[in-house]
Write an enzyme that holds these catalytic residues in place. Structure first.
Site, PDB file in Angstrom:
ATOM      1  N   ILE A  16       0.827  -1.210   0.000  1.00  0.00           N
ATOM      2  CA  ILE A  16       0.000   0.000   0.000  1.00  0.00           C
ATOM      3  C   ILE A  16       0.863   1.261   0.000  1.00  0.00           C
ATOM      4  CG2 ILE A  16      -1.665   1.294   1.413  1.00  0.00           C
ATOM      5  CD1 ILE A  16      -2.802  -1.496   2.282  1.00  0.00           C
ATOM      6  N   ASP A  62      12.882   3.092  10.509  1.00  0.00           N
ATOM      7  CA  ASP A  62      12.353   1.848  11.081  1.00  0.00           C
ATOM      8  C   ASP A  62      11.465   2.279  12.243  1.00  0.00           C
ATOM      9  OD1 ASP A  62      11.875  -0.404  12.651  1.00  0.00           O
ATOM     10  OD2 ASP A  62      13.870  -1.243  12.323  1.00  0.00           O
ATOM     11  N   ASN A  91       1.597   4.193   7.674  1.00  0.00           N
ATOM     12  CA  ASN A  91       1.164   3.010   6.922  1.00  0.00           C
ATOM     13  C   ASN A  91       1.894   1.732   7.353  1.00  0.00           C
ATOM     14  OD1 ASN A  91       0.265   1.480   4.347  1.00  0.00           O
ATOM     15  ND2 ASN A  91       2.511   1.529   4.173  1.00  0.00           N
ATOM     16  N   TYR A 161      -3.348  -9.031  15.869  1.00  0.00           N
ATOM     17  CA  TYR A 161      -3.407  -7.906  14.920  1.00  0.00           C
ATOM     18  C   TYR A 161      -4.613  -7.017  15.224  1.00  0.00           C
ATOM     19  CZ  TYR A 161      -3.824  -5.720  10.229  1.00  0.00           C
ATOM     20  OH  TYR A 161      -3.913  -4.846   9.171  1.00  0.00           O
ATOM     21  N   LYS A 165      -4.775  -3.007  16.178  1.00  0.00           N
ATOM     22  CA  LYS A 165      -5.445  -1.979  15.375  1.00  0.00           C
ATOM     23  C   LYS A 165      -6.545  -1.277  16.188  1.00  0.00           C
ATOM     24  CE  LYS A 165      -3.148  -2.358  11.421  1.00  0.00           C
ATOM     25  NZ  LYS A 165      -2.265  -1.294  10.915  1.00  0.00           N
ATOM     26  N   THR A 194      -1.705  -7.484  -1.438  1.00  0.00           N
ATOM     27  CA  THR A 194      -0.319  -7.122  -1.112  1.00  0.00           C
ATOM     28  C   THR A 194       0.293  -8.352  -0.441  1.00  0.00           C
ATOM     29  OG1 THR A 194      -0.907  -6.398   1.103  1.00  0.00           O
ATOM     30  CG2 THR A 194      -0.993  -4.721  -0.640  1.00  0.00           C
TER      31      THR A 194
END
Ligand code: NDP
Length: 237
Positions: A16, A62, A91, A161, A165, A194
């Site tokens: 992305i 990083d 991102n 994950y 988020k 991706t």
């Protein structure tokens, strides 16, 4: 000459992030800072930079290293020579836990995911906020996921994950509340083809990124602190 806007994208070397850089360079009014861990190995970014007539700058960053972030912030400030960052797009992100679940996940994976997706994003924004506040648009876009939306009720999978988020979404809200003069949003890019999204994802990366940019470019001040998808719709928290 038309107004120029400066964008900084983290994790800009593939997926992305890379597509954001590609699409942004199509508008001559955009100046793009592409941040990635290893600019010397980012051949696609180097090729884009060679054709961008000085509108694309590569910087090493990083998000898990404070030292790297601070160095990047200093370098970007010098490169921009007094200009600010209109759009900071956080991102960079990871999904090392795959389909893990709350009761079976490896907590070291949860920690690793948190360090990149939440701590890294928080620190990048702290380090670059001075440049964001110098700009006309003062906009922060945290790339999140509807997997982190409790209201979207995605069930058991991708627990580590999803937790990261959800935390990122709260970070967006806190950033927006603390600084009402900026615009900070969470953005779900859609399920895209991706490395992270995989080959079975329903949408090419170009579609999601096109939607992200359309949505971000039509943000109004009252949208700050909200969670959007790439179609410009509000996502429930
Ligand atoms: P990819 O795995 O294709 O790319 C991830 C990018 O993040 C790479 O550029 C990677 O760099 C970078 N990155 C990872 N860790 C770090 C770090 N410590 N410092 C700097 N950069 C880092 O993922 P996508 O492009 O698909 O995802 C981008 C964002 O979109 C993520 O935040 C993801 O959670 C989110 N998202 C993606 C969806 C999808 O379907 N693809 C759906 C919903 C959300 P490197 O090459 O060095 O590893």
């Amino acid at each position: 000459m038309s107004q120029e806007y400066v964008w900084l994208i983290t994790g800009a070397n593939r997926g992305i992030g890379l597509e954001l850089v590609r699409q942004l360079l199509q508008a001559p009014s955009n100046i793009v800072v592409a941040a990635c861990r290893n600019p010397s190995k980012a051949t696609e970014l180097q090729e884009l930079a060679a054709k961008a007539s000085g509108r694309l700058h590569l910087v090493a960053l990083d998000v898990t290293s404070k030292e790297s972030i601070n160095r990047a912030a200093e370098e970007v400030a010098k490169t921009l020579g007094g200009k600010g960052i209109d759009y900071l797009v956080n991102n960079a992100g990871i999904l090392p836990g795959g389909q893990d679940t709350a009761f079976s996940m490896d907590v070291n994976i949860l920690e690793e995911t948190f360090v990149t997706n939440v701590v890294g994003t928080a620190y990048v924004t702290q380090a670059f906020i001075g440049l964001v506040e110098k700009s006309a648009k003062k906009t922060i876009v945290n790339i999140s996921s509807t997997l982190g939306s409790i209201g979207s009720d995605f069930g058991v999978q991708s627990a580590s994950y999803a937790v990261s988020k959800a935390a990122l979404n709260m970070l967006t809200y806190k950033e927006a509340k603390e600084k009402p003069h900026i615009t900070a949003i969470s953005m779900c890019p859609g399920w895209l083809q991706t490395d992270m999204g995989g080959k079975s994802a329903p949408l090419p990366v170009s579609v999601g990124v096109g939607g992200i940019l359309k949505t971000v470019l039509s943000l109004k001040p009252e949208d700050s602190g909200q969670f959007f998808n790439f179609q410009g719709e509000r996502v429930p928290w």
